[in-house]
Design a protein around this motif. Structure first.
Motif, PDB file in Angstrom:
ATOM      1  N   SER A 176      -5.799  17.309  -5.169  1.00  0.00           N
ATOM      2  CA  SER A 176      -6.648  18.155  -3.609  1.00  0.00           C
ATOM      3  C   SER A 176      -4.966  18.498  -2.574  1.00  0.00           C
ATOM      4  N   LYS A 177      -5.498  18.989  -1.497  1.00  0.00           N
ATOM      5  CA  LYS A 177      -4.978  19.832  -0.593  1.00  0.00           C
ATOM      6  C   LYS A 177      -3.675  18.816   0.585  1.00  0.00           C
ATOM      7  N   SER A 178      -3.383  19.316   0.781  1.00  0.00           N
ATOM      8  CA  SER A 178      -2.929  18.558   2.868  1.00  0.00           C
ATOM      9  C   SER A 178      -4.439  19.162   3.035  1.00  0.00           C
ATOM     10  N   SER A 179      -4.670  18.044   4.224  1.00  0.00           N
ATOM     11  CA  SER A 179      -5.314  18.477   5.031  1.00  0.00           C
ATOM     12  C   SER A 179      -4.907  19.243   6.537  1.00  0.00           C
ATOM     13  N   ILE A 180      -3.977  18.597   6.752  1.00  0.00           N
ATOM     14  CA  ILE A 180      -3.213  20.256   7.059  1.00  0.00           C
ATOM     15  C   ILE A 180      -3.040  21.363   7.224  1.00  0.00           C
ATOM     16  N   SER A 181      -1.701  20.883   6.064  1.00  0.00           N
ATOM     17  CA  SER A 181      -1.005  22.306   5.283  1.00  0.00           C
ATOM     18  C   SER A 181      -2.379  23.232   4.843  1.00  0.00           C
ATOM     19  N   GLY A 182      -3.186  22.782   3.728  1.00  0.00           N
ATOM     20  CA  GLY A 182      -3.604  23.330   2.591  1.00  0.00           C
ATOM     21  C   GLY A 182      -3.189  22.929   1.681  1.00  0.00           C
ATOM     22  N   GLU A 183      -1.576  23.100   1.412  1.00  0.00           N
ATOM     23  CA  GLU A 183      -0.799  23.149   0.606  1.00  0.00           C
ATOM     24  C   GLU A 183      -1.299  21.898  -0.513  1.00  0.00           C
ATOM     25  N   LYS A 210       1.066  -1.414   0.250  1.00  0.00           N
ATOM     26  CA  LYS A 210      -0.317   0.053  -0.116  1.00  0.00           C
ATOM     27  C   LYS A 210       0.838   1.046  -0.229  1.00  0.00           C
ATOM     28  N   PRO A 211       1.801   1.231   1.031  1.00  0.00           N
ATOM     29  CA  PRO A 211       3.021   2.323   1.296  1.00  0.00           C
ATOM     30  C   PRO A 211       2.798   2.417  -0.590  1.00  0.00           C
ATOM     31  N   LYS A 212       3.489   2.005  -1.594  1.00  0.00           N
ATOM     32  CA  LYS A 212       4.127   1.771  -2.631  1.00  0.00           C
ATOM     33  C   LYS A 212       2.988   2.223  -3.680  1.00  0.00           C
ATOM     34  N   GLU A 213       1.533   1.888  -3.638  1.00  0.00           N
ATOM     35  CA  GLU A 213       0.877   2.099  -4.450  1.00  0.00           C
ATOM     36  C   GLU A 213       0.775   2.935  -4.489  1.00  0.00           C
ATOM     37  N   CYS A 214       0.152   4.632  -2.970  1.00  0.00           N
ATOM     38  CA  CYS A 214       0.140   5.429  -2.170  1.00  0.00           C
ATOM     39  C   CYS A 214       1.147   6.353  -3.519  1.00  0.00           C
ATOM     40  N   LEU A 215       2.815   6.320  -2.617  1.00  0.00           N
ATOM     41  CA  LEU A 215       3.555   7.196  -3.200  1.00  0.00           C
ATOM     42  C   LEU A 215       3.741   7.499  -5.052  1.00  0.00           C
ATOM     43  N   ASN A 216       3.171   5.995  -5.118  1.00  0.00           N
ATOM     44  CA  ASN A 216       3.169   6.185  -7.293  1.00  0.00           C
ATOM     45  C   ASN A 216       2.154   6.984  -7.892  1.00  0.00           C
ATOM     46  N   VAL A 217       0.307   5.981  -7.329  1.00  0.00           N
ATOM     47  CA  VAL A 217      -0.574   6.751  -8.188  1.00  0.00           C
ATOM     48  C   VAL A 217      -0.653   8.272  -7.789  1.00  0.00           C
ATOM     49  N   TYR A 218      -0.731   8.378  -6.277  1.00  0.00           N
ATOM     50  CA  TYR A 218      -1.795   9.632  -5.567  1.00  0.00           C
ATOM     51  C   TYR A 218      -0.273  10.838  -5.823  1.00  0.00           C
ATOM     52  N   GLY A 219       1.319   9.929  -5.806  1.00  0.00           N
ATOM     53  CA  GLY A 219       2.497  11.279  -5.895  1.00  0.00           C
ATOM     54  C   GLY A 219       2.963  11.210  -3.920  1.00  0.00           C
ATOM     55  N   THR A 220       2.132  10.364  -3.455  1.00  0.00           N
ATOM     56  CA  THR A 220       2.309  10.906  -1.992  1.00  0.00           C
ATOM     57  C   THR A 220       1.732   9.688  -1.211  1.00  0.00           C
ATOM     58  N   SER A 221       2.691   8.839  -0.538  1.00  0.00           N
ATOM     59  CA  SER A 221       2.835   8.192   1.105  1.00  0.00           C
ATOM     60  C   SER A 221       1.773   8.813   2.657  1.00  0.00           C
ATOM     61  N   SER A 222       1.507  10.105   2.281  1.00  0.00           N
ATOM     62  CA  SER A 222       1.156  10.711   3.391  1.00  0.00           C
ATOM     63  C   SER A 222      -0.305  11.026   3.586  1.00  0.00           C
ATOM     64  N   ILE A 223      -0.951  10.097   4.830  1.00  0.00           N
ATOM     65  CA  ILE A 223      -2.125  10.006   5.052  1.00  0.00           C
ATOM     66  C   ILE A 223      -3.139  11.794   4.829  1.00  0.00           C
ATOM     67  N   GLU A 224      -2.342  12.676   4.777  1.00  0.00           N
ATOM     68  CA  GLU A 224      -2.483  14.404   4.642  1.00  0.00           C
ATOM     69  C   GLU A 224      -4.023  13.855   3.555  1.00  0.00           C
ATOM     70  N   HIS A 225      -3.772  13.074   2.457  1.00  0.00           N
ATOM     71  CA  HIS A 225      -4.087  13.124   0.802  1.00  0.00           C
ATOM     72  C   HIS A 225      -5.494  12.475   1.377  1.00  0.00           C
ATOM     73  N   PRO A 226      -6.500  12.438   0.278  1.00  0.00           N
ATOM     74  CA  PRO A 226      -7.969  11.691   0.499  1.00  0.00           C
ATOM     75  C   PRO A 226      -7.608  10.766   0.261  1.00  0.00           C
ATOM     76  N   ALA A 237      -0.188  23.620 -11.139  1.00  0.00           N
ATOM     77  CA  ALA A 237      -1.900  23.624 -11.401  1.00  0.00           C
ATOM     78  C   ALA A 237      -1.506  23.539 -12.466  1.00  0.00           C
ATOM     79  N   PHE A 238      -0.491  23.122 -13.204  1.00  0.00           N
ATOM     80  CA  PHE A 238      -0.614  21.970 -14.887  1.00  0.00           C
ATOM     81  C   PHE A 238       0.175  20.751 -14.784  1.00  0.00           C
ATOM     82  N   ASP A 239       0.352  19.836 -14.201  1.00  0.00           N
ATOM     83  CA  ASP A 239       0.647  18.490 -13.959  1.00  0.00           C
ATOM     84  C   ASP A 239      -0.207  17.503 -14.683  1.00  0.00           C
TER      85      ASP A 239
END
Length: 456
Positions: free
Chosen positions: A365-372, A192-208, A377-379
Protein backbone atom coordinates in the motif's frame (compact mmCIF):
# COMPACT_ATOMS: atom_id res chain seq x y z
CA UNK A 1 -9.03 7.68 64.42
CA UNK A 2 -6.58 6.47 67.04
CA UNK A 3 -3.84 8.82 65.78
CA UNK A 4 -6.21 11.78 65.93
CA UNK A 5 -7.16 10.85 69.51
CA UNK A 6 -3.49 10.86 70.54
CA UNK A 7 -3.24 14.44 69.37
CA UNK A 8 -6.18 15.49 71.52
CA UNK A 9 -5.01 13.58 74.56
CA UNK A 10 -1.91 15.81 74.78
CA UNK A 11 -4.31 18.73 75.41
CA UNK A 12 -6.36 16.94 78.08
CA UNK A 13 -3.92 16.75 80.98
CA UNK A 14 -6.44 16.04 83.77
CA UNK A 15 -7.54 12.83 82.12
CA UNK A 16 -4.41 12.21 80.18
CA UNK A 17 -3.67 8.70 81.41
CA UNK A 18 -7.17 7.29 80.85
CA UNK A 19 -7.74 9.01 77.49
CA UNK A 20 -4.38 7.94 76.07
CA UNK A 21 -5.06 4.31 76.96
CA UNK A 22 -8.39 4.56 75.15
CA UNK A 23 -6.72 6.18 72.12
CA UNK A 24 -4.09 3.44 71.88
CA UNK A 25 -6.82 0.81 72.04
CA UNK A 26 -8.80 2.57 69.27
CA UNK A 27 -5.69 2.83 67.08
CA UNK A 28 -5.00 -0.90 67.40
CA UNK A 29 -8.63 -1.74 66.61
CA UNK A 30 -8.57 0.55 63.54
CA UNK A 31 -5.41 -1.05 62.16
CA UNK A 32 -6.88 -4.55 62.56
CA UNK A 33 -10.11 -3.45 60.89
CA UNK A 34 -8.26 -1.94 57.92
CA UNK A 35 -6.17 -5.12 57.45
CA UNK A 36 -9.35 -7.18 57.55
CA UNK A 37 -11.07 -4.97 54.96
CA UNK A 38 -8.07 -5.10 52.61
CA UNK A 39 -7.84 -8.88 52.93
CA UNK A 40 -11.57 -9.38 52.24
CA UNK A 41 -11.46 -6.95 49.27
CA UNK A 42 -8.48 -8.74 47.73
CA UNK A 43 -10.17 -12.10 48.20
CA UNK A 44 -13.36 -10.86 46.54
CA UNK A 45 -11.30 -9.40 43.65
CA UNK A 46 -9.58 -12.74 43.06
CA UNK A 47 -12.90 -14.54 43.30
CA UNK A 48 -14.48 -12.21 40.74
CA UNK A 49 -11.61 -12.81 38.32
CA UNK A 50 -11.78 -16.56 38.75
CA UNK A 51 -15.53 -17.04 38.89
CA UNK A 52 -16.38 -16.19 35.26
CA UNK A 53 -13.82 -18.65 33.93
CA UNK A 54 -15.21 -21.39 36.15
CA UNK A 55 -18.75 -20.52 35.14
CA UNK A 56 -17.78 -20.59 31.46
CA UNK A 57 -16.15 -23.99 31.83
CA UNK A 58 -19.18 -25.40 33.62
CA UNK A 59 -21.55 -23.91 31.04
CA UNK A 60 -19.75 -25.42 28.07
CA UNK A 61 -19.08 -28.72 29.79
CA UNK A 62 -22.72 -29.62 29.10
CA UNK A 63 -22.23 -29.04 25.35
CA UNK A 64 -19.77 -31.59 24.03
CA UNK A 65 -17.29 -30.45 21.40
CA UNK A 66 -17.94 -33.15 18.87
CA UNK A 67 -15.79 -31.62 16.19
CA UNK A 68 -14.05 -34.01 13.85
CA UNK A 69 -10.80 -32.36 12.85
CA UNK A 70 -9.56 -33.74 9.54
CA UNK A 71 -6.05 -34.77 8.68
CA UNK A 72 -4.74 -35.34 5.16
CA UNK A 73 -1.98 -37.67 3.98
CA UNK A 74 -1.05 -35.38 1.11
CA UNK A 75 -0.26 -31.71 1.79
CA UNK A 76 -1.68 -31.47 5.31
CA UNK A 77 -3.11 -28.25 6.78
CA UNK A 78 -1.10 -25.86 8.93
CA UNK A 79 -0.46 -27.65 12.20
CA UNK A 80 -1.55 -31.04 10.79
CA UNK A 81 -5.33 -30.83 11.18
CA UNK A 82 -8.12 -28.85 9.52
CA UNK A 83 -9.92 -27.40 12.54
CA UNK A 84 -13.42 -27.05 11.16
CA UNK A 85 -15.65 -25.91 14.01
CA UNK A 86 -19.19 -26.31 12.70
CA UNK A 87 -21.82 -27.63 15.13
CA UNK A 88 -23.91 -30.14 13.18
CA UNK A 89 -26.48 -31.25 15.76
CA UNK A 90 -29.55 -28.96 15.77
CA UNK A 91 -30.26 -29.52 19.47
CA UNK A 92 -26.67 -28.56 20.31
CA UNK A 93 -27.08 -25.41 18.21
CA UNK A 94 -30.26 -24.50 20.06
CA UNK A 95 -28.55 -25.04 23.43
CA UNK A 96 -25.66 -22.79 22.41
CA UNK A 97 -28.01 -20.04 21.26
CA UNK A 98 -30.03 -20.27 24.48
CA UNK A 99 -26.86 -20.03 26.58
CA UNK A 100 -25.76 -16.69 25.08
CA UNK A 101 -25.43 -13.71 27.44
CA UNK A 102 -25.15 -11.10 24.68
CA UNK A 103 -26.06 -10.81 21.00
CA UNK A 104 -23.68 -9.02 18.63
CA UNK A 105 -24.21 -8.10 14.98
CA UNK A 106 -20.95 -8.61 13.11
CA UNK A 107 -19.44 -5.99 10.83
CA UNK A 108 -18.00 -7.09 7.46
CA UNK A 109 -14.46 -7.65 8.72
CA UNK A 110 -15.59 -9.58 11.79
CA UNK A 111 -17.87 -11.70 9.60
CA UNK A 112 -14.91 -12.75 7.45
CA UNK A 113 -12.80 -13.69 10.48
CA UNK A 114 -15.62 -15.66 12.13
CA UNK A 115 -16.32 -17.59 8.92
CA UNK A 116 -12.64 -18.46 8.40
CA UNK A 117 -12.38 -19.68 12.02
CA UNK A 118 -15.55 -21.78 11.66
CA UNK A 119 -14.39 -23.45 8.44
CA UNK A 120 -10.80 -24.12 9.51
CA UNK A 121 -9.18 -21.65 7.11
CA UNK A 122 -7.33 -20.14 10.09
CA UNK A 123 -6.15 -23.55 11.37
CA UNK A 124 -4.67 -24.22 13.86
CA UNK A 125 -6.73 -21.52 15.62
CA UNK A 126 -9.98 -22.60 17.27
CA UNK A 127 -11.11 -19.09 18.10
CA UNK A 128 -10.03 -15.50 18.55
CA UNK A 129 -6.64 -14.90 20.14
CA UNK A 130 -6.33 -14.18 23.85
CA UNK A 131 -3.78 -11.65 25.05
CA UNK A 132 -0.93 -14.12 25.41
CA UNK A 133 -1.35 -15.46 21.87
CA UNK A 134 -2.00 -11.98 20.47
CA UNK A 135 1.15 -10.50 22.04
CA UNK A 136 3.29 -13.40 20.83
CA UNK A 137 1.88 -13.16 17.31
CA UNK A 138 2.40 -9.38 17.17
CA UNK A 139 6.01 -9.73 18.33
CA UNK A 140 7.09 -12.80 16.35
CA UNK A 141 4.45 -13.63 13.67
CA UNK A 142 4.28 -17.04 15.32
CA UNK A 143 1.99 -18.84 17.76
CA UNK A 144 3.27 -19.66 21.27
CA UNK A 145 4.00 -23.29 22.17
CA UNK A 146 3.64 -24.69 18.63
CA UNK A 147 5.88 -21.95 17.13
CA UNK A 148 3.81 -22.15 13.94
CA UNK A 149 3.91 -19.13 11.62
CA UNK A 150 0.89 -16.83 11.84
CA UNK A 151 1.34 -13.55 10.01
CA UNK A 152 -1.42 -11.31 11.42
CA UNK A 153 -3.28 -11.56 14.76
CA UNK A 154 -6.94 -12.62 14.55
CA UNK A 155 -8.87 -10.61 17.12
CA UNK A 156 -12.47 -9.73 18.01
CA UNK A 157 -12.92 -6.09 18.96
CA UNK A 158 -15.64 -4.41 21.01
CA UNK A 159 -16.45 -1.25 22.93
CA UNK A 160 -18.98 -3.02 25.14
CA UNK A 161 -18.12 -2.48 28.81
CA UNK A 162 -20.70 -5.06 29.92
CA UNK A 163 -19.08 -8.09 28.27
CA UNK A 164 -16.98 -10.00 30.77
CA UNK A 165 -14.86 -13.12 30.88
CA UNK A 166 -17.11 -16.17 31.05
CA UNK A 167 -19.86 -14.68 28.89
CA UNK A 168 -21.10 -16.31 25.71
CA UNK A 169 -21.80 -14.16 22.67
CA UNK A 170 -24.30 -14.97 19.94
CA UNK A 171 -22.76 -13.63 16.74
CA UNK A 172 -25.24 -12.68 14.05
CA UNK A 173 -24.90 -11.52 10.45
CA UNK A 174 -26.26 -8.16 9.36
CA UNK A 175 -29.10 -10.14 7.74
CA UNK A 176 -30.00 -11.55 11.17
CA UNK A 177 -28.58 -15.07 10.69
CA UNK A 178 -27.26 -16.96 13.74
CA UNK A 179 -23.64 -17.44 12.65
CA UNK A 180 -21.70 -18.57 15.73
CA UNK A 181 -21.40 -18.55 19.51
CA UNK A 182 -18.17 -17.33 21.08
CA UNK A 183 -16.90 -18.17 24.55
CA UNK A 184 -15.17 -15.16 26.09
CA UNK A 185 -12.12 -16.40 27.98
CA UNK A 186 -10.16 -13.13 27.85
CA UNK A 187 -10.84 -9.40 27.57
CA UNK A 188 -7.94 -7.01 27.27
CA UNK A 189 -6.88 -3.58 26.08
CA UNK A 190 -4.42 -4.07 23.20
CA UNK A 191 -1.31 -2.03 22.55
CA UNK A 192 -2.52 -0.76 19.18
CA UNK A 193 0.52 1.39 18.29
CA UNK A 194 2.79 -1.60 18.85
CA UNK A 195 0.45 -3.90 16.91
CA UNK A 196 0.46 -1.54 13.94
CA UNK A 197 4.21 -0.94 14.03
CA UNK A 198 5.00 -4.67 14.08
CA UNK A 199 2.29 -5.94 11.74
CA UNK A 200 2.12 -3.11 9.19
CA UNK A 201 5.62 -1.77 9.63
CA UNK A 202 4.29 1.67 10.59
CA UNK A 203 2.09 3.30 13.20
CA UNK A 204 1.12 6.10 10.81
CA UNK A 205 -2.58 6.33 9.93
CA UNK A 206 -1.48 7.09 6.37
CA UNK A 207 -1.47 3.27 6.07
CA UNK A 208 -4.98 1.82 5.46
CA UNK A 209 -4.43 -1.06 7.88
CA UNK A 210 -3.23 1.20 10.66
CA UNK A 211 -6.14 3.55 9.97
CA UNK A 212 -8.53 0.60 10.31
CA UNK A 213 -7.05 -0.50 13.65
CA UNK A 214 -7.05 3.06 15.00
CA UNK A 215 -10.48 4.23 13.85
CA UNK A 216 -12.65 1.16 13.19
CA UNK A 217 -11.70 -1.32 15.90
CA UNK A 218 -13.10 -1.11 19.41
CA UNK A 219 -11.30 -0.36 22.66
CA UNK A 220 -11.11 -3.99 23.81
CA UNK A 221 -10.16 -7.29 22.20
CA UNK A 222 -11.93 -10.51 23.21
CA UNK A 223 -10.34 -13.94 23.08
CA UNK A 224 -12.13 -17.27 23.04
CA UNK A 225 -13.31 -20.31 21.08
CA UNK A 226 -15.84 -20.04 18.28
CA UNK A 227 -18.65 -22.55 17.74
CA UNK A 228 -20.02 -22.34 14.20
CA UNK A 229 -23.79 -22.47 13.70
CA UNK A 230 -24.42 -21.48 10.07
CA UNK A 231 -22.24 -20.33 7.18
CA UNK A 232 -23.47 -16.81 6.34
CA UNK A 233 -25.20 -16.43 2.99
CA UNK A 234 -23.31 -14.27 0.51
CA UNK A 235 -24.12 -13.06 -3.00
CA UNK A 236 -21.29 -15.31 -4.21
CA UNK A 237 -20.28 -18.84 -3.15
CA UNK A 238 -17.30 -19.29 -0.83
CA UNK A 239 -16.41 -22.97 -0.51
CA UNK A 240 -14.85 -24.13 2.76
CA UNK A 241 -11.26 -25.44 2.83
CA UNK A 242 -12.57 -29.02 3.01
CA UNK A 243 -14.83 -28.45 -0.01
CA UNK A 244 -12.01 -26.91 -2.05
CA UNK A 245 -9.64 -29.71 -1.09
CA UNK A 246 -12.18 -32.22 -2.42
CA UNK A 247 -11.97 -30.75 -5.94
CA UNK A 248 -8.22 -30.18 -6.11
CA UNK A 249 -5.70 -32.76 -7.33
CA UNK A 250 -3.44 -32.08 -4.33
CA UNK A 251 -5.46 -34.74 -2.49
CA UNK A 252 -3.79 -37.19 -4.89
CA UNK A 253 -0.34 -35.66 -4.49
CA UNK A 254 -0.53 -33.36 -7.54
CA UNK A 255 0.49 -29.71 -7.57
CA UNK A 256 -1.88 -26.75 -7.19
CA UNK A 257 -0.52 -23.28 -7.99
CA UNK A 258 -2.64 -20.58 -6.36
CA UNK A 259 -3.07 -17.02 -7.60
CA UNK A 260 -4.18 -14.50 -4.97
CA UNK A 261 -5.76 -11.25 -6.11
CA UNK A 262 -8.12 -8.55 -4.89
CA UNK A 263 -8.81 -6.91 -8.27
CA UNK A 264 -10.35 -8.04 -11.55
CA UNK A 265 -8.07 -10.34 -13.54
CA UNK A 266 -6.59 -8.62 -16.59
CA UNK A 267 -4.53 -10.07 -19.41
CA UNK A 268 -1.14 -9.72 -17.68
CA UNK A 269 -2.48 -11.57 -14.62
CA UNK A 270 -3.74 -14.39 -16.83
CA UNK A 271 -0.40 -14.72 -18.61
CA UNK A 272 1.35 -14.68 -15.26
CA UNK A 273 -0.58 -17.52 -13.60
CA UNK A 274 -0.63 -19.69 -16.72
CA UNK A 275 3.17 -19.48 -16.95
CA UNK A 276 3.52 -20.12 -13.21
CA UNK A 277 2.00 -23.58 -13.76
CA UNK A 278 5.03 -24.32 -15.93
CA UNK A 279 7.64 -23.12 -13.41
CA UNK A 280 10.68 -25.32 -12.80
CA UNK A 281 9.53 -26.30 -9.29
CA UNK A 282 6.02 -27.28 -10.44
CA UNK A 283 5.21 -30.73 -11.81
CA UNK A 284 3.12 -29.42 -14.69
CA UNK A 285 1.56 -32.78 -15.53
CA UNK A 286 -1.90 -32.88 -13.90
CA UNK A 287 -1.21 -29.59 -12.08
CA UNK A 288 -3.89 -26.91 -11.91
CA UNK A 289 -4.07 -23.20 -11.21
CA UNK A 290 -6.47 -22.07 -8.49
CA UNK A 291 -7.51 -18.44 -8.94
CA UNK A 292 -8.53 -17.63 -5.36
CA UNK A 293 -9.49 -13.96 -5.00
CA UNK A 294 -10.31 -12.34 -1.69
CA UNK A 295 -13.87 -11.02 -1.78
CA UNK A 296 -14.06 -9.39 1.67
CA UNK A 297 -13.30 -5.74 2.54
CA UNK A 298 -10.12 -4.28 1.01
CA UNK A 299 -8.98 -0.69 0.49
CA UNK A 300 -11.64 1.99 0.37
CA UNK A 301 -11.17 2.68 -3.36
CA UNK A 302 -11.15 -0.98 -4.49
CA UNK A 303 -13.95 -2.48 -6.59
CA UNK A 304 -16.59 -4.20 -4.45
CA UNK A 305 -16.42 -7.94 -3.88
CA UNK A 306 -19.75 -8.54 -5.61
CA UNK A 307 -18.66 -6.78 -8.82
CA UNK A 308 -15.28 -8.51 -8.77
CA UNK A 309 -17.04 -11.85 -8.44
CA UNK A 310 -19.05 -11.12 -11.60
CA UNK A 311 -15.82 -10.41 -13.52
CA UNK A 312 -14.34 -13.74 -12.41
CA UNK A 313 -17.45 -15.66 -13.51
CA UNK A 314 -17.41 -14.25 -17.05
CA UNK A 315 -13.64 -14.74 -17.32
CA UNK A 316 -13.95 -18.38 -16.22
CA UNK A 317 -16.55 -18.89 -18.94
CA UNK A 318 -14.41 -17.13 -21.54
CA UNK A 319 -11.16 -19.01 -20.97
CA UNK A 320 -12.98 -22.34 -20.41
CA UNK A 321 -9.83 -24.16 -19.27
CA UNK A 322 -10.15 -27.26 -17.02
CA UNK A 323 -6.66 -26.62 -15.62
CA UNK A 324 -7.83 -23.27 -14.18
CA UNK A 325 -10.29 -23.26 -11.29
CA UNK A 326 -11.95 -20.26 -9.67
CA UNK A 327 -12.93 -20.25 -5.98
CA UNK A 328 -13.49 -17.35 -3.58
CA UNK A 329 -12.06 -16.45 -0.18
CA UNK A 330 -14.09 -14.43 2.39
CA UNK A 331 -11.00 -12.72 3.76
CA UNK A 332 -10.59 -9.11 4.85
CA UNK A 333 -7.44 -7.55 3.38
CA UNK A 334 -5.05 -5.70 5.71
CA UNK A 335 -2.55 -4.46 3.09
CA UNK A 336 0.19 -5.59 5.47
CA UNK A 337 2.78 -6.42 2.82
CA UNK A 338 5.31 -9.09 3.91
CA UNK A 339 3.34 -10.32 6.93
CA UNK A 340 0.16 -10.55 4.90
CA UNK A 341 2.02 -12.65 2.32
CA UNK A 342 2.70 -15.19 5.10
CA UNK A 343 -0.98 -15.05 6.05
CA UNK A 344 -2.10 -15.80 2.50
CA UNK A 345 0.33 -18.70 2.18
CA UNK A 346 -0.87 -20.19 5.47
CA UNK A 347 -4.53 -19.90 4.49
CA UNK A 348 -3.91 -21.45 1.06
CA UNK A 349 -2.00 -24.28 2.72
CA UNK A 350 -5.21 -25.02 4.62
CA UNK A 351 -7.13 -25.00 1.32
CA UNK A 352 -4.84 -27.67 -0.13
CA UNK A 353 -2.59 -25.54 -2.37
CA UNK A 354 1.04 -26.50 -2.89
CA UNK A 355 2.56 -23.43 -4.59
CA UNK A 356 1.88 -19.73 -4.11
CA UNK A 357 2.49 -17.07 -6.76
CA UNK A 358 4.19 -14.27 -4.89
CA UNK A 359 4.08 -10.98 -6.76
CA UNK A 360 6.05 -7.76 -6.56
CA UNK A 361 4.98 -5.63 -3.58
CA UNK A 362 2.30 -8.15 -2.67
CA UNK A 363 -0.48 -6.74 -0.41
CA UNK A 364 1.41 -3.46 -0.50
CA UNK A 365 0.00 0.00 0.00
CA UNK A 366 0.95 3.62 -0.39
CA UNK A 367 0.80 6.60 1.94
CA UNK A 368 -2.54 8.36 1.67
CA UNK A 369 -0.63 11.67 1.78
CA UNK A 370 2.68 11.30 -0.05
CA UNK A 371 1.87 8.30 -2.27
CA UNK A 372 5.11 6.63 -1.19
CA UNK A 373 5.22 2.83 -0.94
CA UNK A 374 5.30 1.42 2.58
CA UNK A 375 7.21 -1.70 1.47
CA UNK A 376 9.99 -2.51 -0.94
CA UNK A 377 9.10 -4.25 -4.20
CA UNK A 378 10.60 -7.55 -3.06
CA UNK A 379 10.05 -7.44 0.72
CA UNK A 380 7.07 -9.80 0.55
CA UNK A 381 8.85 -12.18 -1.83
CA UNK A 382 11.93 -12.32 0.39
CA UNK A 383 9.97 -13.14 3.57
CA UNK A 384 7.80 -15.68 1.75
CA UNK A 385 10.80 -17.49 0.28
CA UNK A 386 12.50 -17.47 3.70
CA UNK A 387 9.56 -19.36 5.26
CA UNK A 388 8.31 -21.46 2.34
CA UNK A 389 9.46 -24.72 3.94
CA UNK A 390 7.11 -24.06 6.86
CA UNK A 391 4.19 -23.07 4.64
CA UNK A 392 3.98 -23.87 0.91
CA UNK A 393 6.40 -23.47 -1.98
CA UNK A 394 6.58 -20.19 -3.86
CA UNK A 395 6.58 -19.25 -7.52
CA UNK A 396 7.91 -15.69 -7.88
CA UNK A 397 5.80 -13.84 -10.43
CA UNK A 398 7.43 -12.91 -13.71
CA UNK A 399 7.76 -9.26 -14.69
CA UNK A 400 5.78 -9.56 -17.93
CA UNK A 401 5.24 -6.88 -20.57
CA UNK A 402 3.29 -6.92 -23.81
CA UNK A 403 4.99 -6.08 -27.09
CA UNK A 404 3.61 -5.68 -30.60
CA UNK A 405 6.22 -8.05 -32.00
CA UNK A 406 6.18 -10.95 -29.51
CA UNK A 407 3.08 -10.56 -27.35
CA UNK A 408 3.75 -11.13 -23.65
CA UNK A 409 7.39 -11.71 -22.74
CA UNK A 410 9.49 -10.82 -19.72
CA UNK A 411 10.85 -7.30 -19.39
CA UNK A 412 14.39 -8.69 -19.63
CA UNK A 413 13.55 -10.46 -22.90
CA UNK A 414 12.02 -7.29 -24.31
CA UNK A 415 15.18 -5.36 -23.46
CA UNK A 416 17.38 -8.05 -24.99
CA UNK A 417 15.31 -8.06 -28.20
CA UNK A 418 15.28 -4.28 -28.36
CA UNK A 419 11.48 -3.99 -28.45
CA UNK A 420 9.26 -1.60 -26.57
CA UNK A 421 6.55 -2.55 -24.09
CA UNK A 422 2.99 -1.40 -24.71
CA UNK A 423 1.76 0.79 -21.87
CA UNK A 424 -1.60 1.74 -20.41
CA UNK A 425 -1.67 3.22 -16.92
CA UNK A 426 -4.34 2.39 -14.39
CA UNK A 427 -5.51 6.00 -14.48
CA UNK A 428 -5.85 5.91 -18.27
CA UNK A 429 -7.70 2.59 -18.08
CA UNK A 430 -10.25 3.92 -15.58
CA UNK A 431 -10.75 7.07 -17.65
CA UNK A 432 -11.38 5.05 -20.82
CA UNK A 433 -13.70 2.75 -18.88
CA UNK A 434 -15.85 5.67 -17.70
CA UNK A 435 -15.85 7.32 -21.13
CA UNK A 436 -16.90 4.17 -22.95
CA UNK A 437 -13.73 4.24 -25.06
CA UNK A 438 -12.12 1.14 -26.55
CA UNK A 439 -9.74 -0.71 -24.25
CA UNK A 440 -7.14 -2.85 -26.01
CA UNK A 441 -7.50 -6.64 -25.69
CA UNK A 442 -3.82 -6.95 -24.83
CA UNK A 443 -4.61 -5.11 -21.58
CA UNK A 444 -8.03 -6.42 -20.49
CA UNK A 445 -10.50 -9.12 -21.44
CA UNK A 446 -13.58 -7.71 -23.17
CA UNK A 447 -15.92 -9.78 -20.97
CA UNK A 448 -14.35 -8.28 -17.85
CA UNK A 449 -14.52 -4.74 -19.25
CA UNK A 450 -18.21 -5.18 -20.06
CA UNK A 451 -19.01 -6.19 -16.45
CA UNK A 452 -17.05 -3.27 -15.05
CA UNK A 453 -18.88 -0.82 -17.31
CA UNK A 454 -22.26 -2.27 -16.36
CA UNK A 455 -21.51 -1.80 -12.65
CA UNK A 456 -19.86 1.61 -12.56
Amino acid sequence: PGTLFLFFCSRLSPFRSQVCKMASLLKTMAQRTMRSVVTRTAARSVARRMLPRAVAMRGFATIAENYEYRSYDKYPPHGGELKERMVKDEDAKASLIASADHTITLNDRQMCDVELLMTGAFSPLEGFMNQEVYDHCVDTYRLPESNLIFGIPVVFDTNDENIKVGDKLLLKSQAGEDVAVMEVDDKFTPDKPKECLNVYGTSSIEHPGTLMVATERGKYYLGGKVHGLNIPKRPFPCKTPAEVRDILPSKDGKHVVVFQCRNPVHRAHYELFMRAREADNVNTEDAVVLVHPTVGPTQADDISGEVRYKTYVVLDEQINDPTVKFEYLPYSMHMAGPREALMHMMIRKNYGCTHFIIGRDMAGSKSSISGEDFYGAFDAQDLAIKHKDELIDTVPSLNLVCTEEYGYITADEAEAKGVNALKLSGTAFRKALRAGEDIPEWFAFKSVVDVLRENQ
